[in-house]
Write a protein that holds these residues in place. Structure first.
Motif, PDB file in Angstrom:
ATOM      1  N   ASP A 308       0.848  -1.190   0.000  1.00 18.89           N
ATOM      2  CA  ASP A 308       0.000   0.000   0.000  1.00 18.89           C
ATOM      3  C   ASP A 308       0.884   1.241   0.000  1.00 18.89           C
ATOM      4  O   ASP A 308       2.091   1.175   0.227  1.00 18.89           O
ATOM      5  CB  ASP A 308      -0.970   0.010   1.177  1.00 18.89           C
ATOM      6  N   VAL A 309       0.263   2.372  -0.299  1.00 16.50           N
ATOM      7  CA  VAL A 309       0.967   3.650  -0.352  1.00 16.50           C
ATOM      8  C   VAL A 309       0.810   4.343   0.993  1.00 16.50           C
ATOM      9  O   VAL A 309      -0.304   4.451   1.526  1.00 16.50           O
ATOM     10  CB  VAL A 309       0.405   4.537  -1.477  1.00 16.50           C
ATOM     11  N   VAL A 319       6.064   3.167  -0.794  1.00 10.78           N
ATOM     12  CA  VAL A 319       5.271   1.954  -1.017  1.00 10.78           C
ATOM     13  C   VAL A 319       5.740   0.922  -0.011  1.00 10.78           C
ATOM     14  O   VAL A 319       6.922   0.547   0.018  1.00 10.78           O
ATOM     15  CB  VAL A 319       5.434   1.437  -2.456  1.00 10.78           C
ATOM     16  N   LYS A 341       2.466  11.739  -4.880  1.00  8.81           N
ATOM     17  CA  LYS A 341       1.506  10.675  -4.572  1.00  8.81           C
ATOM     18  C   LYS A 341       1.268   9.788  -5.789  1.00  8.81           C
ATOM     19  O   LYS A 341       1.224   8.554  -5.673  1.00  8.81           O
ATOM     20  CB  LYS A 341       0.197  11.292  -4.097  1.00  8.81           C
ATOM     21  N   GLU A 345       1.810   5.806  -6.337  1.00 10.57           N
ATOM     22  CA  GLU A 345       0.754   4.933  -6.845  1.00 10.57           C
ATOM     23  C   GLU A 345       1.225   4.163  -8.077  1.00 10.57           C
ATOM     24  O   GLU A 345       0.850   3.000  -8.290  1.00 10.57           O
ATOM     25  CB  GLU A 345      -0.490   5.755  -7.164  1.00 10.57           C
ATOM     26  N   TYR A 346       2.043   4.795  -8.892  1.00 12.75           N
ATOM     27  CA  TYR A 346       2.640   4.137 -10.059  1.00 12.75           C
ATOM     28  C   TYR A 346       3.503   2.952  -9.610  1.00 12.75           C
ATOM     29  O   TYR A 346       3.388   1.840 -10.141  1.00 12.75           O
ATOM     30  CB  TYR A 346       3.472   5.164 -10.827  1.00 12.75           C
ATOM     31  N   HIS A 348       3.368   1.417  -6.756  1.00  5.57           N
ATOM     32  CA  HIS A 348       2.471   0.429  -6.148  1.00  5.57           C
ATOM     33  C   HIS A 348       1.843  -0.462  -7.221  1.00  5.57           C
ATOM     34  O   HIS A 348       1.799  -1.688  -7.094  1.00  5.57           O
ATOM     35  CB  HIS A 348       1.379   1.152  -5.355  1.00  5.57           C
ATOM     36  N   LEU A 377      -0.788   5.867 -15.797  1.00  2.36           N
ATOM     37  CA  LEU A 377      -1.766   5.436 -14.800  1.00  2.36           C
ATOM     38  C   LEU A 377      -3.188   5.544 -15.342  1.00  2.36           C
ATOM     39  O   LEU A 377      -4.037   4.682 -15.070  1.00  2.36           O
ATOM     40  CB  LEU A 377      -1.622   6.255 -13.519  1.00  2.36           C
TER      41      LEU A 377
END
Length: 424
Positions: A308-309, A319, A341, A345-346, A348, A377
Protein backbone atom coordinates in the motif's frame (compact mmCIF):
# COMPACT_ATOMS: atom_id res chain seq x y z
CA UNK A 1 -24.20 -44.09 -16.68
CA UNK A 2 -27.83 -43.27 -15.86
CA UNK A 3 -30.29 -43.58 -18.79
CA UNK A 4 -30.79 -39.83 -19.20
CA UNK A 5 -27.00 -39.29 -19.37
CA UNK A 6 -26.59 -42.16 -21.81
CA UNK A 7 -29.22 -40.61 -24.05
CA UNK A 8 -27.31 -37.31 -24.24
CA UNK A 9 -23.96 -39.12 -24.65
CA UNK A 10 -25.28 -41.09 -27.61
CA UNK A 11 -26.97 -38.06 -29.15
CA UNK A 12 -23.66 -36.18 -29.17
CA UNK A 13 -22.22 -39.11 -31.13
CA UNK A 14 -25.19 -39.21 -33.48
CA UNK A 15 -24.99 -35.50 -34.31
CA UNK A 16 -21.21 -35.39 -34.84
CA UNK A 17 -19.80 -35.26 -38.36
CA UNK A 18 -16.27 -36.03 -37.12
CA UNK A 19 -14.22 -36.62 -33.99
CA UNK A 20 -11.31 -34.41 -32.94
CA UNK A 21 -8.83 -37.06 -34.08
CA UNK A 22 -10.26 -36.86 -37.62
CA UNK A 23 -9.50 -33.15 -37.94
CA UNK A 24 -6.08 -33.19 -36.23
CA UNK A 25 -2.79 -33.15 -38.11
CA UNK A 26 -0.41 -33.33 -35.13
CA UNK A 27 -0.24 -33.24 -31.35
CA UNK A 28 3.14 -31.96 -30.23
CA UNK A 29 5.08 -31.03 -27.12
CA UNK A 30 6.62 -27.70 -26.23
CA UNK A 31 10.20 -26.61 -26.81
CA UNK A 32 13.13 -27.89 -24.79
CA UNK A 33 16.03 -25.45 -24.69
CA UNK A 34 18.04 -27.19 -21.92
CA UNK A 35 18.94 -23.67 -20.76
CA UNK A 36 15.74 -21.83 -19.94
CA UNK A 37 17.57 -19.54 -17.53
CA UNK A 38 19.40 -18.08 -20.54
CA UNK A 39 16.90 -18.35 -23.39
CA UNK A 40 13.80 -17.34 -21.41
CA UNK A 41 13.91 -13.62 -20.68
CA UNK A 42 11.89 -10.80 -19.17
CA UNK A 43 11.47 -7.81 -21.50
CA UNK A 44 11.68 -4.55 -19.54
CA UNK A 45 10.49 -1.98 -22.05
CA UNK A 46 7.89 -3.51 -24.36
CA UNK A 47 4.59 -5.34 -24.35
CA UNK A 48 4.12 -8.71 -26.04
CA UNK A 49 6.48 -9.12 -29.01
CA UNK A 50 4.95 -10.99 -31.95
CA UNK A 51 6.79 -13.21 -34.40
CA UNK A 52 6.63 -10.54 -37.12
CA UNK A 53 8.01 -7.75 -34.91
CA UNK A 54 11.40 -7.00 -36.42
CA UNK A 55 14.05 -4.34 -36.31
CA UNK A 56 13.44 -2.89 -32.84
CA UNK A 57 15.81 -3.04 -29.85
CA UNK A 58 14.57 -3.98 -26.38
CA UNK A 59 16.09 -4.54 -22.96
CA UNK A 60 15.93 -8.09 -21.59
CA UNK A 61 16.93 -9.85 -18.40
CA UNK A 62 17.41 -13.65 -18.52
CA UNK A 63 15.36 -15.42 -15.85
CA UNK A 64 18.51 -16.95 -14.38
CA UNK A 65 20.32 -13.68 -13.73
CA UNK A 66 19.88 -9.95 -13.13
CA UNK A 67 22.11 -8.58 -15.90
CA UNK A 68 20.38 -6.44 -18.55
CA UNK A 69 21.07 -6.89 -22.27
CA UNK A 70 19.98 -5.06 -25.40
CA UNK A 71 18.85 -7.39 -28.20
CA UNK A 72 16.79 -7.20 -31.38
CA UNK A 73 13.14 -8.23 -31.27
CA UNK A 74 13.45 -10.53 -34.31
CA UNK A 75 14.02 -13.80 -32.42
CA UNK A 76 11.83 -13.09 -29.38
CA UNK A 77 8.62 -15.10 -28.99
CA UNK A 78 6.01 -14.91 -26.19
CA UNK A 79 6.57 -17.86 -23.83
CA UNK A 80 4.19 -19.68 -21.50
CA UNK A 81 5.33 -21.78 -18.57
CA UNK A 82 3.30 -24.90 -17.83
CA UNK A 83 0.97 -23.46 -15.21
CA UNK A 84 0.29 -20.42 -17.40
CA UNK A 85 -1.74 -22.41 -19.93
CA UNK A 86 -5.30 -21.53 -18.97
CA UNK A 87 -8.75 -21.59 -20.51
CA UNK A 88 -9.12 -19.54 -23.73
CA UNK A 89 -5.86 -17.66 -23.25
CA UNK A 90 -2.73 -18.14 -21.21
CA UNK A 91 -2.21 -16.39 -17.90
CA UNK A 92 0.94 -14.91 -19.37
CA UNK A 93 3.56 -13.60 -16.98
CA UNK A 94 5.34 -11.51 -19.61
CA UNK A 95 8.24 -13.83 -20.47
CA UNK A 96 9.69 -14.34 -23.95
CA UNK A 97 11.98 -17.01 -25.34
CA UNK A 98 14.88 -16.31 -27.67
CA UNK A 99 14.25 -18.67 -30.58
CA UNK A 100 17.25 -18.75 -32.98
CA UNK A 101 15.41 -20.77 -35.64
CA UNK A 102 13.63 -20.02 -38.89
CA UNK A 103 10.70 -21.90 -40.42
CA UNK A 104 9.48 -21.08 -43.92
CA UNK A 105 7.35 -22.82 -46.49
CA UNK A 106 9.25 -23.28 -49.73
CA UNK A 107 7.75 -22.81 -53.21
CA UNK A 108 7.15 -26.56 -53.45
CA UNK A 109 5.10 -26.51 -50.26
CA UNK A 110 7.76 -28.23 -48.16
CA UNK A 111 8.82 -26.82 -44.81
CA UNK A 112 12.30 -25.31 -44.72
CA UNK A 113 13.40 -24.94 -41.09
CA UNK A 114 16.65 -24.77 -39.22
CA UNK A 115 19.06 -22.83 -37.03
CA UNK A 116 20.10 -19.36 -38.18
CA UNK A 117 23.76 -19.36 -39.14
CA UNK A 118 26.41 -17.48 -37.22
CA UNK A 119 27.04 -15.29 -40.27
CA UNK A 120 23.36 -14.38 -40.46
CA UNK A 121 23.24 -13.43 -36.79
CA UNK A 122 26.46 -11.41 -36.94
CA UNK A 123 25.28 -9.44 -39.96
CA UNK A 124 21.57 -9.00 -39.24
CA UNK A 125 21.18 -9.36 -35.46
CA UNK A 126 24.50 -8.24 -33.96
CA UNK A 127 23.14 -7.49 -30.48
CA UNK A 128 21.49 -10.90 -30.25
CA UNK A 129 24.73 -12.50 -31.42
CA UNK A 130 26.62 -10.59 -28.73
CA UNK A 131 24.11 -11.94 -26.17
CA UNK A 132 24.87 -15.48 -27.29
CA UNK A 133 28.62 -14.85 -27.10
CA UNK A 134 28.21 -13.58 -23.52
CA UNK A 135 26.66 -16.95 -22.66
CA UNK A 136 28.80 -19.19 -24.87
CA UNK A 137 30.53 -21.05 -22.06
CA UNK A 138 27.27 -21.87 -20.33
CA UNK A 139 25.57 -22.96 -23.55
CA UNK A 140 28.50 -25.15 -24.59
CA UNK A 141 28.59 -26.66 -21.10
CA UNK A 142 25.04 -28.01 -21.20
CA UNK A 143 24.55 -31.75 -20.83
CA UNK A 144 24.52 -32.98 -24.39
CA UNK A 145 26.05 -29.64 -25.37
CA UNK A 146 27.68 -28.90 -28.69
CA UNK A 147 31.40 -28.82 -28.03
CA UNK A 148 34.46 -29.84 -30.05
CA UNK A 149 34.38 -26.80 -32.31
CA UNK A 150 30.84 -27.28 -33.62
CA UNK A 151 29.25 -24.03 -34.69
CA UNK A 152 25.68 -24.69 -33.49
CA UNK A 153 26.40 -24.23 -29.77
CA UNK A 154 23.82 -21.42 -29.48
CA UNK A 155 20.93 -23.66 -30.55
CA UNK A 156 18.64 -25.79 -28.41
CA UNK A 157 19.82 -29.26 -27.49
CA UNK A 158 16.59 -30.86 -28.75
CA UNK A 159 15.00 -28.62 -31.40
CA UNK A 160 11.62 -30.14 -32.30
CA UNK A 161 8.43 -29.20 -34.06
CA UNK A 162 9.98 -26.28 -35.92
CA UNK A 163 7.30 -24.70 -38.06
CA UNK A 164 4.38 -25.91 -35.95
CA UNK A 165 4.46 -23.20 -33.28
CA UNK A 166 3.69 -20.31 -35.61
CA UNK A 167 0.52 -21.89 -36.97
CA UNK A 168 -3.03 -21.42 -35.65
CA UNK A 169 -3.22 -24.03 -32.90
CA UNK A 170 -4.89 -25.21 -29.71
CA UNK A 171 -2.83 -25.50 -26.52
CA UNK A 172 -4.15 -27.82 -23.85
CA UNK A 173 -3.44 -28.22 -20.16
CA UNK A 174 -2.77 -31.81 -19.12
CA UNK A 175 -4.42 -32.30 -15.73
CA UNK A 176 -7.23 -29.97 -14.64
CA UNK A 177 -10.73 -29.91 -13.20
CA UNK A 178 -12.52 -28.63 -16.30
CA UNK A 179 -11.83 -28.27 -19.99
CA UNK A 180 -8.83 -25.96 -20.37
CA UNK A 181 -8.10 -25.38 -24.03
CA UNK A 182 -6.27 -22.24 -25.06
CA UNK A 183 -6.69 -20.59 -28.44
CA UNK A 184 -3.66 -19.40 -30.40
CA UNK A 185 -5.48 -18.09 -33.44
CA UNK A 186 -2.46 -16.79 -35.38
CA UNK A 187 0.48 -18.84 -34.06
CA UNK A 188 1.99 -16.54 -31.43
CA UNK A 189 2.70 -18.66 -28.40
CA UNK A 190 5.66 -20.86 -27.50
CA UNK A 191 5.50 -23.05 -24.41
CA UNK A 192 7.35 -25.76 -22.50
CA UNK A 193 5.38 -28.41 -20.60
CA UNK A 194 1.95 -28.30 -22.29
CA UNK A 195 0.74 -30.00 -25.47
CA UNK A 196 -0.59 -28.43 -28.64
CA UNK A 197 -3.09 -29.60 -31.24
CA UNK A 198 -2.53 -28.56 -34.84
CA UNK A 199 -5.58 -29.13 -37.03
CA UNK A 200 -5.26 -30.61 -40.51
CA UNK A 201 -4.92 -28.18 -43.42
CA UNK A 202 -8.56 -28.71 -44.44
CA UNK A 203 -9.80 -27.73 -40.97
CA UNK A 204 -7.20 -25.26 -39.73
CA UNK A 205 -9.44 -22.29 -40.43
CA UNK A 206 -11.87 -23.82 -37.92
CA UNK A 207 -9.38 -23.61 -35.05
CA UNK A 208 -11.49 -21.04 -33.19
CA UNK A 209 -14.69 -23.05 -33.61
CA UNK A 210 -12.95 -26.19 -32.37
CA UNK A 211 -11.68 -24.43 -29.25
CA UNK A 212 -15.22 -23.24 -28.56
CA UNK A 213 -16.48 -26.81 -28.84
CA UNK A 214 -13.66 -28.24 -26.72
CA UNK A 215 -14.28 -25.69 -23.95
CA UNK A 216 -18.06 -26.16 -24.07
CA UNK A 217 -20.11 -27.88 -21.42
CA UNK A 218 -21.45 -30.36 -23.97
CA UNK A 219 -18.05 -31.77 -24.91
CA UNK A 220 -16.74 -31.62 -21.34
CA UNK A 221 -19.76 -33.71 -20.32
CA UNK A 222 -18.78 -36.30 -22.94
CA UNK A 223 -15.10 -36.14 -22.01
CA UNK A 224 -15.62 -36.74 -18.31
CA UNK A 225 -17.42 -39.99 -19.10
CA UNK A 226 -14.42 -41.46 -20.95
CA UNK A 227 -11.27 -40.03 -19.29
CA UNK A 228 -9.18 -41.04 -16.31
CA UNK A 229 -10.25 -39.50 -13.01
CA UNK A 230 -7.45 -38.26 -10.76
CA UNK A 231 -7.48 -37.48 -7.03
CA UNK A 232 -8.97 -34.19 -5.90
CA UNK A 233 -11.55 -33.89 -8.67
CA UNK A 234 -9.03 -33.58 -11.50
CA UNK A 235 -9.17 -35.19 -14.94
CA UNK A 236 -6.45 -36.21 -17.33
CA UNK A 237 -6.89 -34.38 -20.63
CA UNK A 238 -4.65 -36.70 -22.58
CA UNK A 239 -4.69 -36.76 -26.37
CA UNK A 240 -5.92 -40.36 -26.48
CA UNK A 241 -9.16 -39.13 -24.88
CA UNK A 242 -9.41 -35.72 -26.51
CA UNK A 243 -9.17 -37.20 -30.01
CA UNK A 244 -12.32 -39.27 -29.35
CA UNK A 245 -14.48 -36.21 -28.67
CA UNK A 246 -17.35 -35.59 -31.10
CA UNK A 247 -17.26 -32.36 -33.10
CA UNK A 248 -19.16 -30.56 -35.83
CA UNK A 249 -17.31 -29.08 -38.81
CA UNK A 250 -20.33 -27.83 -40.78
CA UNK A 251 -22.26 -24.82 -39.48
CA UNK A 252 -25.59 -26.64 -39.37
CA UNK A 253 -27.09 -24.22 -36.83
CA UNK A 254 -25.65 -20.98 -38.24
CA UNK A 255 -23.69 -20.30 -35.04
CA UNK A 256 -20.03 -20.34 -36.12
CA UNK A 257 -20.01 -16.54 -36.48
CA UNK A 258 -21.39 -16.11 -32.96
CA UNK A 259 -18.80 -18.52 -31.58
CA UNK A 260 -15.91 -16.69 -33.24
CA UNK A 261 -17.10 -13.26 -32.18
CA UNK A 262 -17.75 -14.32 -28.59
CA UNK A 263 -14.46 -16.18 -28.23
CA UNK A 264 -12.68 -13.09 -29.60
CA UNK A 265 -14.30 -10.91 -26.96
CA UNK A 266 -13.26 -13.33 -24.20
CA UNK A 267 -9.70 -13.44 -25.45
CA UNK A 268 -9.43 -9.67 -25.87
CA UNK A 269 -10.57 -9.24 -22.27
CA UNK A 270 -8.06 -11.78 -20.95
CA UNK A 271 -5.27 -10.16 -22.98
CA UNK A 272 -6.18 -6.76 -21.58
CA UNK A 273 -6.21 -8.13 -18.03
CA UNK A 274 -2.81 -9.70 -18.63
CA UNK A 275 -1.49 -6.38 -19.94
CA UNK A 276 -2.70 -4.58 -16.82
CA UNK A 277 -0.98 -7.19 -14.64
CA UNK A 278 2.30 -6.36 -16.38
CA UNK A 279 2.25 -2.65 -15.67
CA UNK A 280 4.34 -0.66 -16.45
CA UNK A 281 6.42 -2.70 -18.92
CA UNK A 282 3.42 -3.55 -21.09
CA UNK A 283 2.57 0.15 -21.46
CA UNK A 284 5.99 1.51 -22.33
CA UNK A 285 6.04 0.46 -25.98
CA UNK A 286 3.73 3.39 -26.81
CA UNK A 287 5.41 5.86 -24.47
CA UNK A 288 8.05 8.14 -26.02
CA UNK A 289 9.19 10.10 -22.95
CA UNK A 290 12.43 9.67 -21.03
CA UNK A 291 12.56 7.11 -18.23
CA UNK A 292 14.28 6.71 -14.89
CA UNK A 293 14.72 3.32 -13.24
CA UNK A 294 13.95 2.34 -9.67
CA UNK A 295 15.82 -0.72 -8.42
CA UNK A 296 14.70 -2.44 -5.26
CA UNK A 297 15.95 -5.61 -3.56
CA UNK A 298 13.22 -7.47 -1.68
CA UNK A 299 13.95 -8.31 1.91
CA UNK A 300 11.21 -10.93 2.30
CA UNK A 301 9.69 -13.55 0.01
CA UNK A 302 6.20 -12.38 -0.98
CA UNK A 303 3.77 -14.57 -2.95
CA UNK A 304 2.20 -12.22 -3.83
CA UNK A 305 3.27 -8.71 -2.88
CA UNK A 306 0.51 -7.04 -0.86
CA UNK A 307 1.53 -3.38 -0.74
CA UNK A 308 0.00 0.00 0.00
CA UNK A 309 0.97 3.65 -0.35
CA UNK A 310 1.90 5.49 2.83
CA UNK A 311 2.61 9.17 3.53
CA UNK A 312 4.87 10.62 6.23
CA UNK A 313 4.54 13.92 8.10
CA UNK A 314 6.39 15.76 5.30
CA UNK A 315 3.93 14.49 2.67
CA UNK A 316 6.50 12.20 1.09
CA UNK A 317 5.11 8.90 -0.11
CA UNK A 318 6.50 5.37 0.04
CA UNK A 319 5.27 1.95 -1.02
CA UNK A 320 5.16 -0.40 1.95
CA UNK A 321 4.86 -4.21 1.84
CA UNK A 322 4.74 -5.70 5.32
CA UNK A 323 7.24 -4.48 7.87
CA UNK A 324 10.44 -5.21 6.02
CA UNK A 325 9.96 -3.83 2.51
CA UNK A 326 9.72 -0.08 1.91
CA UNK A 327 10.30 1.34 -1.57
CA UNK A 328 11.53 4.92 -1.46
CA UNK A 329 13.63 6.16 -4.36
CA UNK A 330 14.68 9.63 -5.64
CA UNK A 331 12.79 8.87 -8.87
CA UNK A 332 9.60 8.91 -6.79
CA UNK A 333 10.14 12.55 -5.76
CA UNK A 334 8.48 15.61 -7.30
CA UNK A 335 8.14 19.22 -6.13
CA UNK A 336 4.37 18.85 -6.28
CA UNK A 337 2.65 16.84 -3.51
CA UNK A 338 -0.01 15.35 -5.78
CA UNK A 339 2.65 14.33 -8.30
CA UNK A 340 4.63 12.60 -5.52
CA UNK A 341 1.51 10.68 -4.57
CA UNK A 342 0.92 9.64 -8.18
CA UNK A 343 4.50 8.42 -8.47
CA UNK A 344 4.01 6.27 -5.38
CA UNK A 345 0.75 4.93 -6.84
CA UNK A 346 2.64 4.14 -10.06
CA UNK A 347 5.24 2.12 -8.12
CA UNK A 348 2.47 0.43 -6.15
CA UNK A 349 0.76 -0.64 -9.39
CA UNK A 350 4.09 -1.97 -10.66
CA UNK A 351 4.75 -4.30 -7.70
CA UNK A 352 1.40 -5.12 -6.10
CA UNK A 353 0.32 -8.70 -6.78
CA UNK A 354 3.65 -9.87 -8.16
CA UNK A 355 5.57 -12.85 -6.76
CA UNK A 356 9.06 -12.02 -5.50
CA UNK A 357 11.77 -13.90 -3.65
CA UNK A 358 13.95 -12.67 -0.82
CA UNK A 359 17.04 -11.06 -2.35
CA UNK A 360 15.40 -10.66 -5.75
CA UNK A 361 15.90 -7.28 -7.41
CA UNK A 362 13.02 -5.57 -9.18
CA UNK A 363 13.65 -2.81 -11.74
CA UNK A 364 10.76 -0.39 -12.32
CA UNK A 365 10.92 2.00 -15.31
CA UNK A 366 9.19 5.28 -14.44
CA UNK A 367 8.70 8.42 -16.59
CA UNK A 368 10.83 11.39 -15.61
CA UNK A 369 7.98 13.71 -16.49
CA UNK A 370 5.08 13.89 -14.01
CA UNK A 371 2.62 14.10 -16.90
CA UNK A 372 3.99 10.80 -18.22
CA UNK A 373 3.31 9.10 -14.89
CA UNK A 374 -0.27 10.37 -14.94
CA UNK A 375 -0.72 9.33 -18.57
CA UNK A 376 0.34 5.73 -17.95
CA UNK A 377 -1.77 5.44 -14.80
CA UNK A 378 -4.80 6.73 -16.72
CA UNK A 379 -4.23 4.10 -19.42
CA UNK A 380 -3.98 1.41 -16.78
CA UNK A 381 -7.20 2.45 -15.07
CA UNK A 382 -9.07 2.60 -18.39
CA UNK A 383 -7.99 -0.96 -19.18
CA UNK A 384 -8.97 -2.20 -15.74
CA UNK A 385 -12.41 -0.58 -16.12
CA UNK A 386 -12.93 -2.35 -19.44
CA UNK A 387 -12.00 -5.70 -17.90
CA UNK A 388 -14.35 -5.15 -14.95
CA UNK A 389 -17.22 -4.38 -17.29
CA UNK A 390 -16.88 -7.66 -19.24
CA UNK A 391 -18.62 -10.76 -17.87
CA UNK A 392 -16.63 -13.71 -19.21
CA UNK A 393 -19.03 -16.19 -17.59
CA UNK A 394 -21.93 -14.70 -19.55
CA UNK A 395 -19.91 -14.87 -22.77
CA UNK A 396 -19.07 -18.54 -22.13
CA UNK A 397 -22.80 -19.22 -21.71
CA UNK A 398 -23.36 -17.82 -25.21
CA UNK A 399 -20.81 -20.30 -26.57
CA UNK A 400 -22.33 -23.18 -24.59
CA UNK A 401 -25.74 -22.43 -26.09
CA UNK A 402 -24.26 -22.27 -29.58
CA UNK A 403 -22.65 -25.70 -29.15
CA UNK A 404 -25.91 -27.12 -27.78
CA UNK A 405 -27.53 -25.85 -30.98
CA UNK A 406 -24.84 -27.52 -33.11
CA UNK A 407 -25.67 -30.88 -31.54
CA UNK A 408 -29.41 -30.15 -31.49
CA UNK A 409 -29.81 -30.81 -27.77
CA UNK A 410 -33.25 -30.19 -26.30
CA UNK A 411 -33.82 -28.10 -23.19
CA UNK A 412 -34.15 -31.27 -21.10
CA UNK A 413 -30.93 -32.66 -22.54
CA UNK A 414 -29.11 -29.41 -21.86
CA UNK A 415 -30.29 -29.58 -18.27
CA UNK A 416 -28.84 -33.10 -17.95
CA UNK A 417 -25.44 -31.74 -19.02
CA UNK A 418 -25.65 -28.78 -16.65
CA UNK A 419 -26.71 -30.95 -13.70
CA UNK A 420 -23.91 -33.44 -14.34
CA UNK A 421 -21.25 -30.75 -14.47
CA UNK A 422 -22.51 -29.25 -11.23
CA UNK A 423 -21.28 -32.44 -9.57
CA UNK A 424 -18.33 -33.45 -11.77
Amino acid sequence: MPPEELQVFEKLEDRQDAVIGDVTDAVFQGIRTSANKIYVVDVLDANRIESDDEGDIVTVVPTGESEEYKIETDLLRPFLEGDEVTRWRGNWGGLHVIHPYYAETADNGELDAGLYSQDYLKENLPKTWEFFLEHKNALEGREGGRKDGKDDWYGYIYPKNLGKFEQPKIIQAHICQDATFMLDEVGTWYFSTAYSVLLSDNYRDLTEEMVCQLNSKALDFYFKHITTVKMGGYYEYRSQYVEKLPCVTEDNADVFGTMRETAGEIIDTIDLDSKADRFPEAYLGDYDGELDYISYEWQTRRYPVNADVQADVDDNFTVQAGRSDTINDPAMYSDDREARKLRAEYVHAAVDGRNVKSGEETTIPIPRDDAGVEELLDRLEADRDEVRQTDIGALESVIDEAVYDLFDLTEDEREVVEDYLEVF
